[in-house]
Design a protein around this motif. Structure first.
Motif, PDB file in Angstrom:
ATOM      1  N   ARG A  86       0.825  -1.209   0.000  1.00 55.60           N
ATOM      2  CA  ARG A  86       0.000   0.000   0.000  1.00 55.60           C
ATOM      3  C   ARG A  86       0.863   1.265   0.000  1.00 55.60           C
ATOM      4  NH1 ARG A  86      -4.584   1.560   0.992  1.00 55.60           N
ATOM      5  NH2 ARG A  86      -5.559  -0.208   1.990  1.00 55.60           N
ATOM      6  N   ILE A  87       1.910   1.252   0.820  1.00 53.97           N
ATOM      7  CA  ILE A  87       2.811   2.412   0.882  1.00 53.97           C
ATOM      8  C   ILE A  87       3.410   2.681  -0.505  1.00 53.97           C
ATOM      9  CG2 ILE A  87       5.083   3.151   1.739  1.00 53.97           C
ATOM     10  CD1 ILE A  87       3.082   3.525   3.885  1.00 53.97           C
ATOM     11  N   ARG A  88       3.757   1.588  -1.202  1.00 55.28           N
ATOM     12  CA  ARG A  88       4.348   1.685  -2.538  1.00 55.28           C
ATOM     13  C   ARG A  88       3.397   2.364  -3.525  1.00 55.28           C
ATOM     14  NH1 ARG A  88       7.899   2.114  -5.375  1.00 55.28           N
ATOM     15  NH2 ARG A  88       9.191   0.621  -6.485  1.00 55.28           N
ATOM     16  N   GLY A  89       2.089   2.298  -3.240  1.00 58.64           N
ATOM     17  CA  GLY A  89       1.099   2.902  -4.123  1.00 58.64           C
ATOM     18  C   GLY A  89       0.812   4.362  -3.807  1.00 58.64           C
ATOM     19  N   THR A  90       1.500   4.925  -2.820  1.00 58.82           N
ATOM     20  CA  THR A  90       1.298   6.333  -2.467  1.00 58.82           C
ATOM     21  C   THR A  90       2.484   7.152  -2.976  1.00 58.82           C
ATOM     22  OG1 THR A  90       2.513   6.304  -0.388  1.00 58.82           O
ATOM     23  CG2 THR A  90       0.241   5.532  -0.307  1.00 58.82           C
TER      24      THR A  90
ATOM     25  N   TYR B  52       2.013  -1.204 -10.299  1.00 51.97           N
ATOM     26  CA  TYR B  52       2.623  -2.243  -9.473  1.00 51.97           C
ATOM     27  C   TYR B  52       3.348  -3.294 -10.310  1.00 51.97           C
ATOM     28  CZ  TYR B  52       0.394  -0.978  -5.046  1.00 51.97           C
ATOM     29  OH  TYR B  52       0.035  -0.344  -3.903  1.00 51.97           O
ATOM     30  N   ARG B  75       1.268   9.261  -8.712  1.00 48.97           N
ATOM     31  CA  ARG B  75       0.672   8.677  -7.508  1.00 48.97           C
ATOM     32  C   ARG B  75      -0.128   9.698  -6.698  1.00 48.97           C
ATOM     33  NH1 ARG B  75       1.597   3.831  -7.382  1.00 48.97           N
ATOM     34  NH2 ARG B  75       3.385   2.869  -8.424  1.00 48.97           N
ATOM     35  N   ILE B  80      -5.769   4.212  -4.673  1.00 45.44           N
ATOM     36  CA  ILE B  80      -5.743   2.763  -4.851  1.00 45.44           C
ATOM     37  C   ILE B  80      -6.425   2.086  -3.662  1.00 45.44           C
ATOM     38  CG2 ILE B  80      -4.234   0.743  -4.925  1.00 45.44           C
ATOM     39  CD1 ILE B  80      -2.172   2.464  -6.381  1.00 45.44           C
ATOM     40  N   LEU B  82      -6.704  -1.695  -2.608  1.00 49.14           N
ATOM     41  CA  LEU B  82      -6.238  -3.028  -2.979  1.00 49.14           C
ATOM     42  C   LEU B  82      -7.290  -4.073  -2.633  1.00 49.14           C
ATOM     43  CD1 LEU B  82      -2.608  -2.741  -1.614  1.00 49.14           C
ATOM     44  CD2 LEU B  82      -3.275  -2.810  -4.008  1.00 49.14           C
ATOM     45  N   TYR B 100      -1.531   8.755   6.230  1.00 46.64           N
ATOM     46  CA  TYR B 100      -1.589   8.747   4.767  1.00 46.64           C
ATOM     47  C   TYR B 100      -1.842  10.140   4.199  1.00 46.64           C
ATOM     48  CZ  TYR B 100      -1.030   3.757   4.580  1.00 46.64           C
ATOM     49  OH  TYR B 100      -0.495   2.510   4.682  1.00 46.64           O
ATOM     50  N   PHE B 103       1.099  12.234   2.861  1.00 43.22           N
ATOM     51  CA  PHE B 103       1.804  11.907   1.618  1.00 43.22           C
ATOM     52  C   PHE B 103       1.368  12.797   0.455  1.00 43.22           C
ATOM     53  CE2 PHE B 103       1.730   7.224   3.214  1.00 43.22           C
ATOM     54  CZ  PHE B 103       2.675   7.540   4.158  1.00 43.22           C
ATOM     55  N   TYR B 104       0.213  13.473   0.595  1.00 43.16           N
ATOM     56  CA  TYR B 104      -0.388  14.157  -0.559  1.00 43.16           C
ATOM     57  C   TYR B 104      -0.335  15.668  -0.399  1.00 43.16           C
ATOM     58  CZ  TYR B 104      -2.104   9.483  -1.503  1.00 43.16           C
ATOM     59  OH  TYR B 104      -2.172   8.140  -1.758  1.00 43.16           O
TER      60      TYR B 104
END
Lengths: 263, 310
Positions: A86-90, B52, B75, B80, B82, B100, B103-104
């Motif tokens: 999940r981290i890799r997707g941010t 991915y 990104r 996403i 999953l 989270y 990150f944005y």
């Protein structure tokens, strides 16, 4: 970002009682038990007391539990849970995430070291030598780097947290017995055991850190010449750094972010 | 410009084609569904589009980026969700969102996001104390926290109870009203019919049908099924020959399929009336989308299995 991620990793650690116990509390308990069992007097044939030997040795063990065991197992668990994926997707840079994990375990290692050393100083007469403290700190950071790199390597080569846990225990515990961590010197040990322990980084970590707390070793540690009366930590640092750099390189090349079983 | 354009995408694992020459494009603001059984290649396609996995061939453009090489800027604009749950159980809901959100560049306000996904009352709870449906909604919140233009939802309701499923459906419909483009995968026909503007049916890595649920019915389900109970496995000898050609017997039922049912029904009832034959349990039905889906997927599979047996 690195700062916040590191805080986040520290918060996760603080929520895990088992990890807190094995990293911070267990080395302290071992220190107290060993010192009480053996009696806090001069170890025969040496000029150090039991506490003076065990405090830095078990401080090193706590640091390794944090940087090697906890880092490897917690990273592998996060991978099993899909958190790494999940981290890799941010937008977070992967390197920031890994560095934050390493900084967090280094902070935890410092805490583990301080707990044992402070209890040793306050209650068991452990002596501190100010001129040797800078090298003690450098040894600690070099050891943390080396074992964090090895922890990431184990995590990279094992594909599940169960395997990771097994591999770190199977590698760390036997080494700790022959690397002046669990067993104080009590007789001449066979040459092959010494040779074996000299290859691996744990003994170099315990030696370079412990000798900073020895009255019978002269100097501040910034020395390449190995002798019985001299505190010469640089050769130890070189061995640890070599292990760390090699491990980091292989880990960076082989590390996987996806949980096991996914293509 | 289409947010998603995929042209001739292929991917194989160890000689096995997982995705075989798939092309599709998704319009801005559209909810597009990949529908197919497990192993049809849905997740492989979505994970290639998310960056991915690497593709073997074909071109992919997501918001103008190639996901294989794009990193941060790409990104920041996608969200996403999953297929499997990936949450830290020891954090609270609020802490998870906060981690989270950092990150944005333009994250949604935490409290707005929590009320959007219906977790406002659980903000202080540990993730481990949430139900499966609540964890799933937290996952969706993490997919939305960066305020993305495009959202990938890989089987968002698999394994949830009907009530939790319905909650997530409403959430997805609401997202679409905000103008978000959504790529959804599912193996539930009712789900994609309720949520998606367009559907691509995927079997063995290939798109076998594509269109709105209405057009899928028109093209693949443009026949009516007439059935009645005959009791034994034989039709009466007097049964008209033209009808016999389009009739088959299935466990005591006679089944007729016709594109235009009116003349068939006329012939059938005329014969039955003249012969005093009782058309027991007579029914006239249109196939459900579920049946169309099953026909599409099974047809492909038996064709493949048949080839394999030779």
């Amino acid at each position: 970002m690195l700062f916040w991620q590191t805080l986040y990793q520290l918060r996760l650690f603080s929520r895990r009682p088992a990890a807190l116990f094995f990293v911070i509390i267990m080395p302290l308990i071992m220190f107290v038990v060993f010192t009480v069992l053996f009696g806090n007097e001069l170890i025969p044939g040496t000029e150090v007391t039991t506490a003076q030997f065990y405090a830095p040795a078990l401080a090193v063990f706590g640091a390794v539990q944090a940087c090697y065991t906890y880092l490897a197992v917690s990273t592998a668990t996060a991978r099993d849970q899909g958190v790494l994926k999940r981290i890799r997707g941010t937008p977070l840079a992967p390197i920031t995430y890994i560095l934050a994990r390493i900084l967090a375990v280094t902070a935890i290692a410092i805490a583990a070291v301080l707990v044992v050393m402070v209890v040793g100083i306050l209650f068991f007469g452990v002596a501190v030598f100010p001129e040797k403290l800078p090298m003690a700190a450098i040894s600690l950071f070099t050891g943390c780097f080396s074992f964090a790199a090895l922890g990431m390597l184990v995590c990279a080569l094992s594909r599940s947290s169960e395997t990771t846990q097994a591999v770190v225990s199977a590698t760390l515990l036997p080494l700790a017995f022959i690397s002046d961590v669990f067993i104080r010197p009590f007789r001449e040990i066979p040459q092959w055991v010494t040779t074996l322990s000299d290859i691996f980084p744990l003994k170099h970590f315990s030696t370079s850190f412990s000798h900073a707390f020895r009255a019978d070793k002269a100097g501040s540690g910034f020395n390449w010449i190995i002798g019985d009366e001299i505190y010469a930590a640089l050769p130890n640092l070189a061995v640890m750094a070599a292990w760390g750099i090699a491990a980091a390189a292989i880990a960076a090349y082989t590390f996987k972010w996806d949980p096991k079983g996914e293509i | 410009m289409h947010p998603i354009t995929v042209d001739n995408l292929s991917k194989s694992y160890g000689g096995q084609m997982a995705v075989n020459a798939v092309s599709l494009s998704v319009d801005a603001g559209e909810t597009f569904a990949l529908l197919g059984p497990n192993g049809a290649g849905k997740t492989t396609i979505i994970e290639i589009l998310e960056g991915y996995r690497k593709r073997d061939s074909g071109t992919v453009s997501i918001l103008g980026f190639d996901p294989q090489t794009a990193e941060r800027a790409f990104r920041e604009r996608i969200g996403i969700v999953l297929q499997s749950t990936a949450l830290e159980p020891d954090l609270t809901v609020r802490e998870t969102i906060d981690v989270y959100a950092r990150f944005y560049p333009r994250p949604l306000a935490r409290d707005d996001l929590l009320s959007l996904v219906g977790l406002a009352d659980n903000a202080q709870k540990r993730v481990s104390a949430l139900s499966g449906g609540q964890q799933r909604r937290l996952e969706i919140a993490l997919g939305l926290v960066g305020d993305p233009d495009l959202i990938f939802l890989d089987e968002p309701t698999t394994g949830l109870d009907p009530d939790a499923r319905r909650n997530i459906w409403n959430l997805i419909l609401e997202l679409n009203q905000f103008g978000k483009t959504i790529l959804l995968s599912s193996h539930y026909m009712d789900e994609v019919e309720a949520l998606a503007h367009r559907i691509a049916v995927l079997v063995d890595g290939q798109i076998v049908a594509e269109g709105t649920s209405h057009s899928l019915r028109e093209i693949h389900g443009g026949y009516t099924e007439i059935r009645f109970h005959v009791g034994n496995d034989d039709l009466p000898g007097s049964f008209p020959a033209p009808l016999r050609q389009i009739t088959f017997i299935e466990r005591g039922w006679a089944v007729l399929e016709a594109r235009n049912p009116t003349p068939v029904l006329a012939d059938l009832t005329k014969w039955a009336f003249s012969q005093q034959f009782d058309l027991a349990h007579l029914s006239v039905t249109q196939p459900s989308l579920e049946e169309i889906y099953l026909t599409l997927t099974r047809g492909r599979r038996s064709e493949r299995d048949g080839r394999g047996a030779k």
